[in-house]
Write a protein that holds these residues in place. Structure first.
Motif, PDB file in Angstrom:
ATOM      1  N   UNK A   1       2.011  -7.545 -12.125  1.00 50.04           N
ATOM      2  CA  UNK A   1       2.835  -8.752 -11.527  1.00 50.04           C
ATOM      3  C   UNK A   1       2.408  -9.802 -11.420  1.00 50.04           C
TER       4      UNK A   1
ATOM      5  N   UNK B   1      -0.516 -10.650  -0.875  1.00 50.87           N
ATOM      6  CA  UNK B   1      -0.862  -9.752  -1.811  1.00 50.87           C
ATOM      7  C   UNK B   1      -2.322  -9.271  -2.300  1.00 50.87           C
TER       8      UNK B   1
ATOM      9  N   UNK C   1      -7.763  -4.465  -0.135  1.00 55.93           N
ATOM     10  CA  UNK C   1      -7.860  -3.513   1.056  1.00 55.93           C
ATOM     11  C   UNK C   1      -7.688  -2.037   0.421  1.00 55.93           C
ATOM     12  N   UNK C   2      -6.395  -1.998  -0.410  1.00 55.89           N
ATOM     13  CA  UNK C   2      -6.025  -0.568  -1.039  1.00 55.89           C
ATOM     14  C   UNK C   2      -7.348  -0.044  -1.871  1.00 55.89           C
TER      15      UNK C   2
ATOM     16  N   UNK D   1     -10.089   1.050   0.324  1.00 58.24           N
ATOM     17  CA  UNK D   1     -10.023   2.453   0.779  1.00 58.24           C
ATOM     18  C   UNK D   1     -10.271   3.519   0.062  1.00 58.24           C
TER      19      UNK D   1
ATOM     20  N   UNK E   1      -2.036  12.245  -1.302  1.00 57.59           N
ATOM     21  CA  UNK E   1      -0.755  12.342  -1.217  1.00 57.59           C
ATOM     22  C   UNK E   1      -0.088  12.571  -2.637  1.00 57.59           C
TER      23      UNK E   1
ATOM     24  N   UNK F   1       2.230  11.160  -4.122  1.00 56.79           N
ATOM     25  CA  UNK F   1       2.545  10.028  -4.877  1.00 56.79           C
ATOM     26  C   UNK F   1       1.378   9.386  -5.334  1.00 56.79           C
TER      27      UNK F   1
ATOM     28  N   UNK G   1      -0.063   6.058  -7.165  1.00 55.11           N
ATOM     29  CA  UNK G   1       0.224   4.877  -7.582  1.00 55.11           C
ATOM     30  C   UNK G   1       1.750   4.488  -7.318  1.00 55.11           C
ATOM     31  N   UNK G   2       2.380   5.116  -6.510  1.00 54.33           N
ATOM     32  CA  UNK G   2       3.846   4.849  -6.478  1.00 54.33           C
ATOM     33  C   UNK G   2       4.820   5.464  -7.167  1.00 54.33           C
TER      34      UNK G   2
ATOM     35  N   UNK H   1       4.482  -5.068  -5.746  1.00 55.23           N
ATOM     36  CA  UNK H   1       3.357  -4.412  -5.221  1.00 55.23           C
ATOM     37  C   UNK H   1       3.910  -3.385  -4.093  1.00 55.23           C
TER      38      UNK H   1
ATOM     39  N   UNK I   1       5.652  -1.076  -4.136  1.00 52.12           N
ATOM     40  CA  UNK I   1       5.719   0.493  -4.654  1.00 52.12           C
ATOM     41  C   UNK I   1       4.328   0.907  -4.386  1.00 52.12           C
ATOM     42  N   UNK I   2       3.289   0.233  -4.705  1.00 48.81           N
ATOM     43  CA  UNK I   2       1.982   0.887  -4.805  1.00 48.81           C
ATOM     44  C   UNK I   2       1.691   0.642  -3.275  1.00 48.81           C
ATOM     45  N   UNK I   3       1.977  -0.288  -2.469  1.00 49.55           N
ATOM     46  CA  UNK I   3       1.203  -0.447  -1.004  1.00 49.55           C
ATOM     47  C   UNK I   3       2.010   0.255  -0.006  1.00 49.55           C
TER      48      UNK I   3
ATOM     49  N   UNK J   1       2.782   3.181  -0.079  1.00 48.34           N
ATOM     50  CA  UNK J   1       2.035   4.647  -0.056  1.00 48.34           C
ATOM     51  C   UNK J   1       0.397   4.418   0.600  1.00 48.34           C
ATOM     52  N   UNK J   2      -0.019   3.298  -0.016  1.00 45.34           N
ATOM     53  CA  UNK J   2      -1.442   3.110   0.154  1.00 45.34           C
ATOM     54  C   UNK J   2      -1.742   2.409   1.773  1.00 45.34           C
ATOM     55  N   UNK J   3      -0.732   1.771   2.081  1.00 46.24           N
ATOM     56  CA  UNK J   3      -1.175   0.759   2.860  1.00 46.24           C
ATOM     57  C   UNK J   3      -0.253   1.335   4.325  1.00 46.24           C
TER      58      UNK J   3
END
Lengths: 464, 336
Positions: free
Chosen positions: A69, A419, A425-426, A429, A442, A444, A446-447, B101, B103-105, B107-109
């Motif tokens: 991104x 971002x 933070x991610x 974790x 989970x 899912x 990486x989305x 972002x 998409x990723x966050x 689920x993660x945040x």
């Protein structure tokens, strides 16, 4: 106050590229590390390497996603803020950047999916090959981007036709004089940075008393790697410096804050360079050392900034300090490596608390070293975008006003400040959960939805 | 220096196809992103997002290829058009970052899930709106002197570009609805059919308005379409558009699951061809044509070598990954 579109455009480019460079600094090295771990697992069958690899693949996928991104932003900067530069140089730099894009796309499309989702879908050797190809892909990306960047520093293989640079010899363009050194220095820096990030995570896990077996392997492996790479990097840096002396002497004069051309030049450890009076204040010197480092002889000549008219000189203070920050961190890295030999010899590598704390601190410092090195070389290139041939001031679009750049700069600042901390933070974790939490997460990833394996199996039976 | 071969046609084809792929692929997932805002509950949102999660990042990479491809093959167009669209490009890029972002966050945040939900939906909407304004500004042309854009950074805001921006939102919405009909079932699919119908009506109005407005703005374009014998050669375009629109409407109302998406793709393809016919051979309307804006033959040849090898592989792989993720998407993340 007059807002200068050139200065603000430089700030904006520095801002977006500085954040972006942190991601390749991490993912290039991490991709190779994952390939090595996958390879060891494949050939020895030891499951612990698989656990470590899966742990890092998760973190890799987040940083790679953020790299994508923030990378989408980059090519557009050349148009929005540096259109005259683009118009003049695109015949040469355009294909190099396009090859980077194609390579990244190729890697993204063909192998990343297999690496992230295909473990159960393909045989182990194919998964290992995918890991290798992802690592190779990140290196190809670095190759093309640094070829383009190096050409801006040491242009070669071109003709100038009607004020535009056109290609004469692609080999000369790609393998321009500073490219081999820059590529080696940068990629080694990426490897070192990643290695210190891995060491820091291992040190943190050891200190928190969890996953000790995994942490020991990570720490031991990477400290061996650093034992090789840190001294090597210092050597490569030295060669890169000699190359800069030959091809960009004004940059070198700024790095060393030398005003007068002289022989037997002392190394200035610290000073406040004063550009107005063309002198240094509060100088702390070591006699002969600069000549020795830069020319490899006691009485070698180093050119001074006064050899160039003021309008052709780079800023002095920024490259001077940035270079010292980079070298200072490099020496700290060397110290950590040497201490690690001693601790290993004494059998105390994994239970020395102060060493673990030091390792933890080295991770942010190693990223700062990358930024400092990049600042040194890019600010040292000023006032040129194409060294000696095209000025930075002549590179921005004539239509652009300072206020417009200020708005876009603020936009990038605000969005990146949301971002990037969120991304860190991610990743933090993942580190906190440690290498064991791999299977029980989970659904899912990486989305993305669960394994393609399931889809294939299930879609066999149904045709809805 | 003298070009032996003319590479401009093949680069026009590659870049034209590349931009169309981007519009189509990111179009449907931006459309899905906007429809995401209409989803009534978490379960539905999960399904809607999962329907594009495996493919969105690949879709977005076409934007990078389009950007650097334009830079390498037609640098003059890049150097004039991109600064002219300074703010819409800024808005698009920032919106795409947020959306990417998310998409990723999401689920993660999870503490900030609703923030990322909004980022996803508004990001998709703003990126689409910005692209629509770029399209409008492109069709209207730019103020150019020599090799530079000389207008102001706000030139892109016109009634015409506002109209194309809203039109593109409905257009992507239609693609997104078509995609959701394909990938979901039950109540979500029924809602997508309803949304699709609203979008289709708006899209048809927009196509009609652009088709009348553009020739009124520009005499050359009017002459190209309406002079004899062009009008006979070009009449298949509007006729095919009408047929596609009718087919899409039937598919939205009927049982067909693929029909609406295919219909929407056809409408996009025909609109794209229509714009290409209007502007040909201009790439910086109405100042420079493709040959004037092209880079040197050596540049185009050098890049062509690798592109002809890499692009087919990328296309095949993209097709394969869509095949792997075919079928309906469910809330728990799996497909069935």
């Amino acid at each position: 106050m007059e807002l200068d579109p050139v200065f603000l455009s430089r700030l904006q480019f520095a801002w977006v590229v500085a954040w972006h460079i942190l991601l390749p600094a991490f993912t290039v090295g991490l991709a190779s590390y994952i390939a090595v771990l996958e390879g060891i697992h494949l050939f020895t069958g030891r499951e612990i390497y698989l656990r470590i690899s899966m742990f890092w693949i998760k973190i890799f996928s987040v940083s790679f996603g953020m790299g994508v991104v923030s990378g989408v932003i980059m090519p557009f900067q050349f148009g929005t803020n540096w259109s005259r530069f683009s118009d003049a140089t695109a015949d040469i730099l355009g294909p190099l950047l396009a090859y980077e894009g194609l390579t990244a796309f190729f890697l993204e499309a063909a192998f990343l999916g297999v690496l992230l989702f295909g473990r159960k879908l393909v045989p182990p050797w194919a998964h290992f090959t995918a890991a290798l190809m992802v690592a190779l892909g990140t290196l190809f990306s670095s190759f093309w981007i640094l070829a383009a960047n190096s050409w801006m520093h040491t242009p070669a293989g071109y003709d100038i036709v009607e004020g535009r640079f056109v290609p004469r010899d692609w080999i000369e363009i790609i393998f321009n004089p500073s490219f081999p050194y820059r590529l080696a220095h940068t990629v080694t820096a990426f490897y070192v940075t990643t290695a210190f990030a891995v060491v820091a995570v291992a040190a943190w896990l050891l200190r928190s008393g969890r996953f000790a077996a995994e942490a020991r392997i990570m720490m031991s492996m990477t400290l061996w790697l650093l034992s090789l790479l840190v001294p090597l990097q210092i050597l490569i840096g030295d060669f890169h410096g000699l190359n800069t002396r030959d091809h960009q002497p004004a940059k070198l004069a700024a790095i060393e804050a030398r005003w007068e051309t002289a022989r037997s030049v002392p190394l200035t450890l610290f000073a406040i360079p004063d550009e107005a009076s063309e002198t240094n204040r509060f100088e702390v010197d070591v006699p002969y050392l600069a000549s020795l480092i830069v020319t490899h002889s006691w009485d070698g000549e180093i050119k001074g900034l006064k050899d160039w008219p003021r309008e052709d000189r780079p800023p002095v203070a920024i490259p001077f300090f940035a270079f010292r920050i980079m070298v200072g961190i490099g020496l700290l890295m060397l110290a950590v490596v040497i201490v690690s030999w001693w601790l290993r010899f004494r059998g105390r590598l994994f239970d020395t608390a102060w060493f673990q704390r030091a390792c933890f601190l080295m991770a942010p410092l190693s990223f700062i070293a990358v930024l400092a090195g990049w600042t040194t070389t890019e600010v040292g290139r000023q006032p040129w975008t194409i060294y000696g041939l095209m000025r930075t001031a002549d590179s921005v679009p004539p239509s652009l006003s300072g206020a417009e750049v200020l708005i876009s700069l603020l936009g990038y600042v605000v969005v990146y400040l949301i971002i990037f901390p969120a991304g860190v933070m991610v990743m933090a974790n993942f580190v906190r959960k440690g290498p064991d939490s791999i299977e029980s997460d989970s659904p899912i990833e990486s989305g993305r939805p669960e394994r393609p394996t399931r889809i294939q199996i299930q879609s066999e039976g149904e045709s809805s | 220096m003298t070009p032996v071969l003319d590479f401009v046609p093949i680069w026009t084809l590659i870049l034209g196809a590349g931009i169309f792929f981007y519009v189509l692929l990111d179009g449907f997932d931006l459309g899905v992103g906007m429809l995401y805002g209409l989803a009534p509950d978490v379960e539905t949102r999960n399904i809607v997002m999962n329907s594009i999660a495996p493919v969105w990042d690949g879709n977005e990479t076409w934007l990078v290829l389009g950007g650097v491809g334009l830079l390498a093959a037609f640098p003059l167009a890049f150097a004039i058009i991109i600064p002219a669209l300074y703010f819409p490009i800024l808005a698009m890029l920032l919106a795409l970052v947020f959306r990417g972002v998310a998409f990723e966050f999401r689920f993660r945040d999870s503490p900030h899930r609703s923030f990322w939900d909004h980022g996803f939906c508004y990001g998709s909407a703003i990126a689409t709106f910005a692209q629509g304004m770029m399209l409008g500004a492109f069709i209207q042309g730019f103020e150019v002197e020599g090799r530079h854009f000389t207008g102001s950074a706000l030139d892109f805001i016109t009634p015409f570009s506002l109209m194309t921006a809203i039109a593109l939102m409905f257009g992507y919405g239609l693609l997104g609805a078509g995609w959701l009909i394909l990938k979901t079932e039950g109540e979500i699919q029924a809602a997508a059919r309803r949304h699709g119908k609203v979008c289709l009506i708006a899209v048809l109005i927009a196509i009609a308005v652009v088709s009348i407005w553009t020739p009124l703005m520009n005499e050359d374009i009017a002459r190209r379409w309406f002079s004899w014998p062009n009008i006979a050669f070009l009449s298949p375009v509007p006729i095919a558009t009408a047929v596609s629109a009718f087919g899409t409407w039937r598919a939205l109302n009927g049982k067909s699951e693929a029909g609406s998406f295919i219909g929407a793709v056809l409408l996009f393809a025909l609109s794209y061809i229509g714009i290409a016919i209007s502007l040909w051979p201009m790439i910086v309307p109405y100042h420079y044509d493709l040959w004037e804006a092209a880079s040197s033959a050596r540049t185009q040849a050098f890049l062509l070598v690798g592109t002809l090898f890499l692009l087919p592989v990328i296309l095949v792989y993209t097709g394969w990954s869509y095949w792997v993720f075919r079928g309906k998407v469910r809330g728990d993340g799996g497909y069935h």
